[in-house]
Design a protein around this motif. Structure first.
Motif, PDB file in Angstrom:
ATOM      1  N   MET A   1      10.087  26.414  -7.321  1.00  8.94           N
ATOM      2  CA  MET A   1      10.581  24.896  -7.102  1.00  8.94           C
ATOM      3  C   MET A   1       9.258  24.398  -5.934  1.00  8.94           C
ATOM      4  O   MET A   1       9.851  25.017  -5.431  1.00  8.94           O
ATOM      5  CB  MET A   1      12.251  24.893  -6.077  1.00  8.94           C
ATOM      6  CG  MET A   1      13.273  25.526  -6.653  1.00  8.94           C
ATOM      7  SD  MET A   1      15.019  25.641  -5.593  1.00  8.94           S
ATOM      8  CE  MET A   1      15.235  23.619  -5.145  1.00  8.94           C
ATOM      9  N   ALA A   2       9.800  22.829  -7.668  1.00  8.57           N
ATOM     10  CA  ALA A   2       8.995  22.363  -6.266  1.00  8.57           C
ATOM     11  C   ALA A   2       8.768  22.264  -4.540  1.00  8.57           C
ATOM     12  O   ALA A   2      10.175  21.975  -3.823  1.00  8.57           O
ATOM     13  CB  ALA A   2       8.131  20.671  -6.543  1.00  8.57           C
ATOM     14  N   ARG A  55       5.707  20.078   2.172  1.00 10.10           N
ATOM     15  CA  ARG A  55       4.529  19.851   1.665  1.00 10.10           C
ATOM     16  C   ARG A  55       3.254  19.961   2.949  1.00 10.10           C
ATOM     17  O   ARG A  55       2.609  20.609   3.199  1.00 10.10           O
ATOM     18  CB  ARG A  55       4.170  19.460   0.621  1.00 10.10           C
ATOM     19  CG  ARG A  55       4.323  19.216  -1.058  1.00 10.10           C
ATOM     20  CD  ARG A  55       3.485  18.363  -1.286  1.00 10.10           C
ATOM     21  NE  ARG A  55       3.531  17.913  -0.817  1.00 10.10           N
ATOM     22  CZ  ARG A  55       4.227  15.536  -2.018  1.00 10.10           C
ATOM     23  NH1 ARG A  55       4.366  16.732  -3.623  1.00 10.10           N
ATOM     24  NH2 ARG A  55       3.917  14.726  -1.942  1.00 10.10           N
ATOM     25  N   ASP A  67      -1.964  28.668   0.108  1.00 10.26           N
ATOM     26  CA  ASP A  67      -0.351  29.557  -0.255  1.00 10.26           C
ATOM     27  C   ASP A  67      -0.785  30.893   1.061  1.00 10.26           C
ATOM     28  O   ASP A  67      -1.604  30.758   1.669  1.00 10.26           O
ATOM     29  CB  ASP A  67      -1.411  30.516  -1.811  1.00 10.26           C
ATOM     30  CG  ASP A  67      -2.326  31.257  -1.866  1.00 10.26           C
ATOM     31  OD1 ASP A  67      -3.048  31.355  -0.715  1.00 10.26           O
ATOM     32  OD2 ASP A  67      -2.462  32.354  -2.881  1.00 10.26           O
ATOM     33  N   ARG A  86       4.425  30.559  -2.142  1.00 13.07           N
ATOM     34  CA  ARG A  86       4.273  29.634  -1.366  1.00 13.07           C
ATOM     35  C   ARG A  86       2.614  29.004  -1.839  1.00 13.07           C
ATOM     36  O   ARG A  86       2.280  29.602  -1.178  1.00 13.07           O
ATOM     37  CB  ARG A  86       5.013  29.311  -0.332  1.00 13.07           C
ATOM     38  CG  ARG A  86       5.013  27.619  -0.210  1.00 13.07           C
ATOM     39  CD  ARG A  86       5.836  27.183   1.255  1.00 13.07           C
ATOM     40  NE  ARG A  86       7.275  26.735   0.688  1.00 13.07           N
ATOM     41  CZ  ARG A  86       7.751  26.437   1.346  1.00 13.07           C
ATOM     42  NH1 ARG A  86       8.037  25.676   2.838  1.00 13.07           N
ATOM     43  NH2 ARG A  86       9.451  26.939   1.756  1.00 13.07           N
ATOM     44  N   SER A 141       2.719  21.775  -6.228  1.00 13.84           N
ATOM     45  CA  SER A 141       3.403  22.823  -5.043  1.00 13.84           C
ATOM     46  C   SER A 141       4.848  23.858  -5.628  1.00 13.84           C
ATOM     47  O   SER A 141       5.127  22.463  -6.177  1.00 13.84           O
ATOM     48  CB  SER A 141       3.511  21.969  -3.124  1.00 13.84           C
ATOM     49  OG  SER A 141       4.560  20.918  -3.819  1.00 13.84           O
ATOM     50  N   SER A 142       5.426  24.386  -4.835  1.00 16.73           N
ATOM     51  CA  SER A 142       6.172  25.265  -5.143  1.00 16.73           C
ATOM     52  C   SER A 142       6.103  26.409  -4.093  1.00 16.73           C
ATOM     53  O   SER A 142       5.475  26.947  -3.681  1.00 16.73           O
ATOM     54  CB  SER A 142       5.759  26.336  -6.466  1.00 16.73           C
ATOM     55  OG  SER A 142       6.682  26.961  -7.322  1.00 16.73           O
ATOM     56  N   ASP A 143       7.954  26.700  -3.837  1.00 13.70           N
ATOM     57  CA  ASP A 143       7.956  27.678  -3.494  1.00 13.70           C
ATOM     58  C   ASP A 143       8.804  29.179  -4.690  1.00 13.70           C
ATOM     59  O   ASP A 143       9.470  28.415  -5.060  1.00 13.70           O
ATOM     60  CB  ASP A 143       9.363  27.796  -2.330  1.00 13.70           C
ATOM     61  CG  ASP A 143       9.227  29.008  -1.160  1.00 13.70           C
ATOM     62  OD1 ASP A 143       9.635  30.216  -1.685  1.00 13.70           O
ATOM     63  OD2 ASP A 143       9.129  28.467  -0.459  1.00 13.70           O
ATOM     64  N   LEU A 144       8.174  29.540  -5.076  1.00 18.43           N
ATOM     65  CA  LEU A 144       8.835  30.908  -5.907  1.00 18.43           C
ATOM     66  C   LEU A 144       9.277  31.702  -5.757  1.00 18.43           C
ATOM     67  O   LEU A 144       9.965  32.752  -6.304  1.00 18.43           O
ATOM     68  CB  LEU A 144       7.453  31.647  -6.688  1.00 18.43           C
ATOM     69  CG  LEU A 144       5.891  30.847  -7.204  1.00 18.43           C
ATOM     70  CD1 LEU A 144       4.939  31.312  -7.508  1.00 18.43           C
ATOM     71  CD2 LEU A 144       6.614  29.377  -8.373  1.00 18.43           C
TER      72      LEU A 144
END
Length: 141
Positions: free
Chosen positions: A1-2, A8, A70, A77, A135-138
């Motif tokens: 998810m961004a 950020r 990261d 993230r 950006s993302s949080d996986l």
């Protein structure tokens, strides 16, 4: 998810090591190296690099760079920023102290700054205001 803008910015304020990348010219992959960075409240990012380094020479030609930051815990993230060089100025000892204090234990900062100021040659401060964000949080693995 961004990540949201606030997420950020909060993430970039944390002292992560960034992957610095700059165009290395025709027939070459980008020059990519780990680097310390500082994120300012106005949204600019700055780095310190040696004035006579290949990084600085390539920046002079490319005029822009990217940073990818990261972490892997507690979730995977990342935030990647890319933009033009706003300015390049001679670095001060105070700026070296500021960025060193961001990454090193307090009792090691002065010693490192003394060493770096004497041994690493002339440094420049390079500022960039991000134009593009990824950006993302996986989540947790």
């Amino acid at each position: 998810m961004a990540l949201t803008r606030e997420e950020r910015e909060t993430f970039l304020k944390e002292p992560h090591i960034a992957a610095f990348a700059v165009d290395a010219g025709a027939g070459r992959a980008p020059l990519t190296v780990p680097i310390w960075y500082q994120y300012e409240p106005d949204g600019t990012v700055w780095i310190l690099i040696q004035a006579d380094s290949r990084k600085n020479q390539l920046l002079g030609v490319a005029g822009r760079f990217s940073l990818m930051v990261d972490r892997v815990e507690p979730t995977i993230r990342y935030v990647s920023v890319e933009g033009p060089v706003l300015d390049t100025t001679p670095a001060t000892r105070e700026q070296l102290h500021e960025i060193s204090a961001r990454y090193l234990p307090a009792d090691k900062v002065d010693e490192y700054v003394d060493f770096s100021w004497k041994e690493h040659g002339t440094q420049v401060l390079v500022r960039m205001r991000p134009e593009r964000w990824l950006s993302s949080d996986l989540g947790a693995v």
